[in-house]
Enzyme design. Structure first.
Site, PDB file in Angstrom:
ATOM      1  N   GLY A 193      49.128  66.560  67.102  1.00 44.26           N
ATOM      2  CA  GLY A 193      49.478  65.441  66.218  1.00 44.26           C
ATOM      3  C   GLY A 193      49.529  66.003  64.809  1.00 44.26           C
ATOM      4  O   GLY A 193      48.500  66.397  64.252  1.00 44.26           O
ATOM      5  N   GLY A 246      46.287  64.569  61.488  1.00 46.32           N
ATOM      6  CA  GLY A 246      46.378  65.954  61.961  1.00 46.32           C
ATOM      7  C   GLY A 246      46.649  66.922  60.819  1.00 46.32           C
ATOM      8  O   GLY A 246      46.014  67.987  60.722  1.00 46.32           O
ATOM      9  N   ARG A 296      46.674  52.041  63.824  1.00 49.47           N
ATOM     10  CA  ARG A 296      46.839  50.581  63.749  1.00 49.47           C
ATOM     11  C   ARG A 296      47.523  50.173  62.452  1.00 49.47           C
ATOM     12  O   ARG A 296      47.570  50.931  61.481  1.00 49.47           O
ATOM     13  CB  ARG A 296      45.492  49.875  63.896  1.00 49.47           C
ATOM     14  N   ARG A 334      41.315  48.604  66.516  1.00 48.02           N
ATOM     15  CA  ARG A 334      41.564  49.920  67.124  1.00 48.02           C
ATOM     16  C   ARG A 334      41.773  49.777  68.638  1.00 48.02           C
ATOM     17  O   ARG A 334      42.544  50.502  69.243  1.00 48.02           O
ATOM     18  CB  ARG A 334      40.373  50.857  66.869  1.00 48.02           C
ATOM     19  N   ASN A 345      47.922  54.828  73.533  1.00 45.44           N
ATOM     20  CA  ASN A 345      47.193  56.082  73.269  1.00 45.44           C
ATOM     21  C   ASN A 345      46.516  56.685  74.502  1.00 45.44           C
ATOM     22  O   ASN A 345      46.363  57.910  74.582  1.00 45.44           O
ATOM     23  CB  ASN A 345      46.189  55.872  72.132  1.00 45.44           C
ATOM     24  N   ASP A 350      32.305  57.441  59.525  1.00 45.52           N
ATOM     25  CA  ASP A 350      31.636  56.182  59.189  1.00 45.52           C
ATOM     26  C   ASP A 350      30.422  56.432  58.289  1.00 45.52           C
ATOM     27  O   ASP A 350      30.134  55.652  57.382  1.00 45.52           O
ATOM     28  CB  ASP A 350      31.209  55.456  60.480  1.00 45.52           C
ATOM     29  N   ARG A 373      31.561  57.017  54.790  1.00 41.38           N
ATOM     30  CA  ARG A 373      31.878  55.725  54.146  1.00 41.38           C
ATOM     31  C   ARG A 373      30.596  54.964  53.783  1.00 41.38           C
ATOM     32  O   ARG A 373      30.529  54.273  52.765  1.00 41.38           O
ATOM     33  CB  ARG A 373      32.759  54.890  55.081  1.00 41.38           C
ATOM     34  N   HIS A 404      32.742  53.319  67.327  1.00 34.94           N
ATOM     35  CA  HIS A 404      33.613  53.412  66.141  1.00 34.94           C
ATOM     36  C   HIS A 404      34.571  52.222  66.164  1.00 34.94           C
ATOM     37  O   HIS A 404      35.755  52.351  66.474  1.00 34.94           O
ATOM     38  CB  HIS A 404      34.367  54.750  66.164  1.00 34.94           C
TER      39      HIS A 404
HETATM   40  N1  LIG Z   1      38.407  58.570  65.064  1.00 38.61           N
HETATM   41  C1  LIG Z   1      38.664  58.308  63.786  1.00 38.61           C
HETATM   42  O1  LIG Z   1      37.741  58.220  62.946  1.00 38.61           O
HETATM   43  C2  LIG Z   1      40.088  58.154  63.317  1.00 38.61           C
HETATM   44  C3  LIG Z   1      40.396  58.187  61.944  1.00 38.61           C
HETATM   45  C4  LIG Z   1      41.722  58.042  61.557  1.00 38.61           C
HETATM   46  C5  LIG Z   1      42.730  57.860  62.510  1.00 38.61           C
HETATM   47  N2  LIG Z   1      42.394  57.833  63.820  1.00 38.61           N
HETATM   48  C6  LIG Z   1      43.411  57.714  64.863  1.00 38.61           C
HETATM   49  O2  LIG Z   1      44.145  58.934  64.907  1.00 38.61           O
HETATM   50  C7  LIG Z   1      45.437  58.682  65.439  1.00 38.61           C
HETATM   51  C8  LIG Z   1      46.509  59.312  64.542  1.00 38.61           C
HETATM   52  O3  LIG Z   1      46.564  58.653  63.309  1.00 38.61           O
HETATM   53  P1  LIG Z   1      47.637  59.115  62.202  1.00 38.61           P
HETATM   54  O4  LIG Z   1      47.414  58.258  61.011  1.00 38.61           O
HETATM   55  O5  LIG Z   1      47.608  60.581  62.054  1.00 38.61           O
HETATM   56  O6  LIG Z   1      49.021  58.682  62.913  1.00 38.61           O
HETATM   57  P2  LIG Z   1      50.466  59.310  62.650  1.00 38.61           P
HETATM   58  O7  LIG Z   1      51.441  58.358  63.233  1.00 38.61           O
HETATM   59  O8  LIG Z   1      50.607  59.677  61.220  1.00 38.61           O
HETATM   60  O9  LIG Z   1      50.465  60.668  63.491  1.00 38.61           O
HETATM   61  C9  LIG Z   1      50.376  60.698  64.875  1.00 38.61           C
HETATM   62  C10 LIG Z   1      51.234  61.853  65.359  1.00 38.61           C
HETATM   63  O10 LIG Z   1      51.062  62.001  66.763  1.00 38.61           O
HETATM   64  C11 LIG Z   1      52.301  62.456  67.271  1.00 38.61           C
HETATM   65  N3  LIG Z   1      52.370  62.268  68.710  1.00 38.61           N
HETATM   66  C12 LIG Z   1      52.539  61.123  69.412  1.00 38.61           C
HETATM   67  N4  LIG Z   1      52.539  61.375  70.733  1.00 38.61           N
HETATM   68  C13 LIG Z   1      52.355  62.705  70.884  1.00 38.61           C
HETATM   69  C14 LIG Z   1      52.240  63.569  71.982  1.00 38.61           C
HETATM   70  N5  LIG Z   1      52.331  63.110  73.243  1.00 38.61           N
HETATM   71  N6  LIG Z   1      52.059  64.876  71.777  1.00 38.61           N
HETATM   72  C15 LIG Z   1      51.966  65.366  70.518  1.00 38.61           C
HETATM   73  N7  LIG Z   1      52.056  64.591  69.411  1.00 38.61           N
HETATM   74  C16 LIG Z   1      52.246  63.277  69.593  1.00 38.61           C
HETATM   75  C17 LIG Z   1      53.339  61.652  66.517  1.00 38.61           C
HETATM   76  O11 LIG Z   1      54.621  62.242  66.581  1.00 38.61           O
HETATM   77  C18 LIG Z   1      52.738  61.646  65.120  1.00 38.61           C
HETATM   78  O12 LIG Z   1      53.249  62.704  64.316  1.00 38.61           O
HETATM   79  C19 LIG Z   1      45.551  57.157  65.574  1.00 38.61           C
HETATM   80  O13 LIG Z   1      45.277  56.772  66.907  1.00 38.61           O
HETATM   81  C20 LIG Z   1      44.451  56.655  64.649  1.00 38.61           C
HETATM   82  O14 LIG Z   1      44.009  55.368  65.003  1.00 38.61           O
HETATM   83  C21 LIG Z   1      41.096  57.964  64.237  1.00 38.61           C
HETATM   84  O1  LIG Z   2      40.700  52.334  60.978  1.00 36.63           O
HETATM   85  C1  LIG Z   2      41.396  52.947  61.776  1.00 36.63           C
HETATM   86  O2  LIG Z   2      42.127  52.374  62.602  1.00 36.63           O
HETATM   87  C2  LIG Z   2      41.468  54.444  61.729  1.00 36.63           C
HETATM   88  C3  LIG Z   2      40.140  55.109  61.794  1.00 36.63           C
HETATM   89  O3  LIG Z   2      39.437  54.763  62.953  1.00 36.63           O
HETATM   90  C4  LIG Z   2      39.314  54.880  60.558  1.00 36.63           C
HETATM   91  O4  LIG Z   2      38.177  54.428  60.680  1.00 36.63           O
HETATM   92  O5  LIG Z   2      39.817  55.181  59.466  1.00 36.63           O
END
Ligand SMILES: NC(=O)c1ccc[n+]([C@@H]2O[C@H](COP(=O)([O-])OP(=O)(O)OC[C@H]3O[C@@H](n4cnc5c(N)ncnc54)[C@H](O)[C@@H]3O)[C@@H](O)[C@H]2O)c1
Ligand SMILES: O=C(O)C[C@H](O)C(=O)O
Length: 308
Positions: free
Chosen positions: A7, A12, A82, A88, A95, A148, A151, A175
């Site tokens: 990603g 990423g 989201r 989420r 996902n 978290d 934050r 989370h």
């Molecule tokens: N755990 C956490 O604390 C946390 C924090 C922030 C975001 N997130 C999650 O992380 C994820 C990504 O968020 P983002 O803002 O980077 O989204 P984004 O849309 O900017 O990036 C996601 C990327 O994944 C790629 N992708 C989709 N399917 C794919 C696959 N099969 N193989 C390879 N790449 C693929 C897309 O092309 C895209 O570039 C989301 O699910 C978001 O909710 C989690």
């Molecule tokens: O809030 C979200 O959906 C993305 C991530 O889990 C966050 O906490 O920033």
């Protein structure tokens, strides 16, 4: 030390950037499904190397897992984020399929890797990787609590009028907007519990602001956050790569710890070369235990939506 980040979107790319800036990995591979996207992000990041002073080599690939071979650590950020007003948990339908396919492709080329799951709903996606692969449990780690807790510290410093370096605190539990358990009773300003400085009402506000931290940013940005998530992941990757044995709250598979089992949820973990080296069973007050149990119920409800 080779790290793959799947990603190359907002989170990423932020992960790759912070890992590179900290300059402890020899190589970071960014992989995305969108043609040319990871290559472009990697080239842009590499053009910051002489400016930011790092030697980490960042390469980008379009869905070519052979280039990720023998990665020591793999981070999964692929999937949709989201939008304002969503939870989420609503992301599970799209996902789960992405995380399952990606984790199996990664392990095929890096059977000894440690996986850090970021895609949401993160605790359930981490549990899915446990259920759908043969990796030992110490090598599958969900990132949520590190973010978290950062934050929480931001909100504590704001309430206390203190520099962030003077405060410490941890968030455990799921989370999710409702499931996070900020341990306000254990939060400190330079070793002094924050209840010495803050009213019950102000502490309650800090807890609430922390729990909706991701939703607040999503409302402001129109998509979810990336700087602090990327920094949180890079901290965990560094702890594993450099075998620091630091404690991070991570989503770990529980088998009786804290009275919970058969789920991944945020608990304090020592991170080192083996991934989760130890789950630290800190003592919790009755109120904290009740909140963690309620949070676990919420995570299990979401896990129930998985097709395993
Ligand atoms: N755990 C956490 O604390 C946390 C924090 C922030 C975001 N997130 C999650 O992380 C994820 C990504 O968020 P983002 O803002 O980077 O989204 P984004 O849309 O900017 O990036 C996601 C990327 O994944 C790629 N992708 C989709 N399917 C794919 C696959 N099969 N193989 C390879 N790449 C693929 C897309 O092309 C895209 O570039 C989301 O699910 C978001 O909710 C989690
Ligand atoms: O809030 C979200 O959906 C993305 C991530 O889990 C966050 O906490 O920033």
């Amino acid at each position: 030390m080779k790290v793959t980040v799947v990603g190359a979107g907002a989170v990423g790319a932020s992960c790759a950037e912070y890992i590179a800036i900290k300059d402890f990995a020899s190589e970071v591979v960014l992989l995305d499904i969108k043609e040319g996207y990871a290559e472009g992000k990697a080239m842009d990041l590499m053009q910051t190397a002489s400016l930011n002073g790092f030697d980490t080599k960042i390469t980008g690939v379009t869905n070519d897992y052979s280039k990720t071979a023998d990665s020591d650590i793999c981070v999964i950020t692929s999937g949709i984020p989201r939008k304002p007003g969503m939870t989420r948990e609503e992301l599970i339908g799209i996902n789960a399929g992405i995380v399952k396919t990606v984790s199996s492709s990664l392990i095929e080329h890096s059977p000894n890797t440690i996986i850090i799951v970021v895609s949401n709903p993160m605790d359930t996606m981490t549990y899915l990787v446990h259920k759908s692969t043969d990796l030992p449990k110490n090598r599958i780690i969900g990132m949520g609590g590190a973010l978290d807790s950062a934050r929480f510290k931001y909100r504590l410093a704001e309430a206390l009028g203190a520099p962030i370096s003077d405060v410490d605190g941890m968030v455990i539990g799921g989370h999710s907007d409702k499931g996070m358990v900020p341990l306000i009773g254990k939060a400190v300003r330079n070793s002094v519990v924050v209840s010495e400085f803050l009213s019950e009402e102000r502490m309650g506000q800090v807890v609430q602001d922390t729990k909706v931290g991701g939703a607040t940013l999503t409302g402001l940005l129109g998509t979810s956050a990336w700087y602090a998530p990327g920094a949180a992941v890079s901290g965990m990757v560094q702890a594993i790569a450099c075998d620091t044995k630091k404690i991070f709250p991570c989503s770990a598979l529980l088998e009786g710890e804290f009275g919970l089992s058969d789920l991944s949820i945020g608990v304090p973990c020592i991170l080192g070369a083996n991934g989760i080296e130890k789950i630290v069973e800190i003592s919790l007050s009755d109120a904290e235990k009740a909140k963690l149990a309620e949070s676990a119920e919420g995570v299990k409800k979401t896990n129930g939506l998985l097709e395993l």
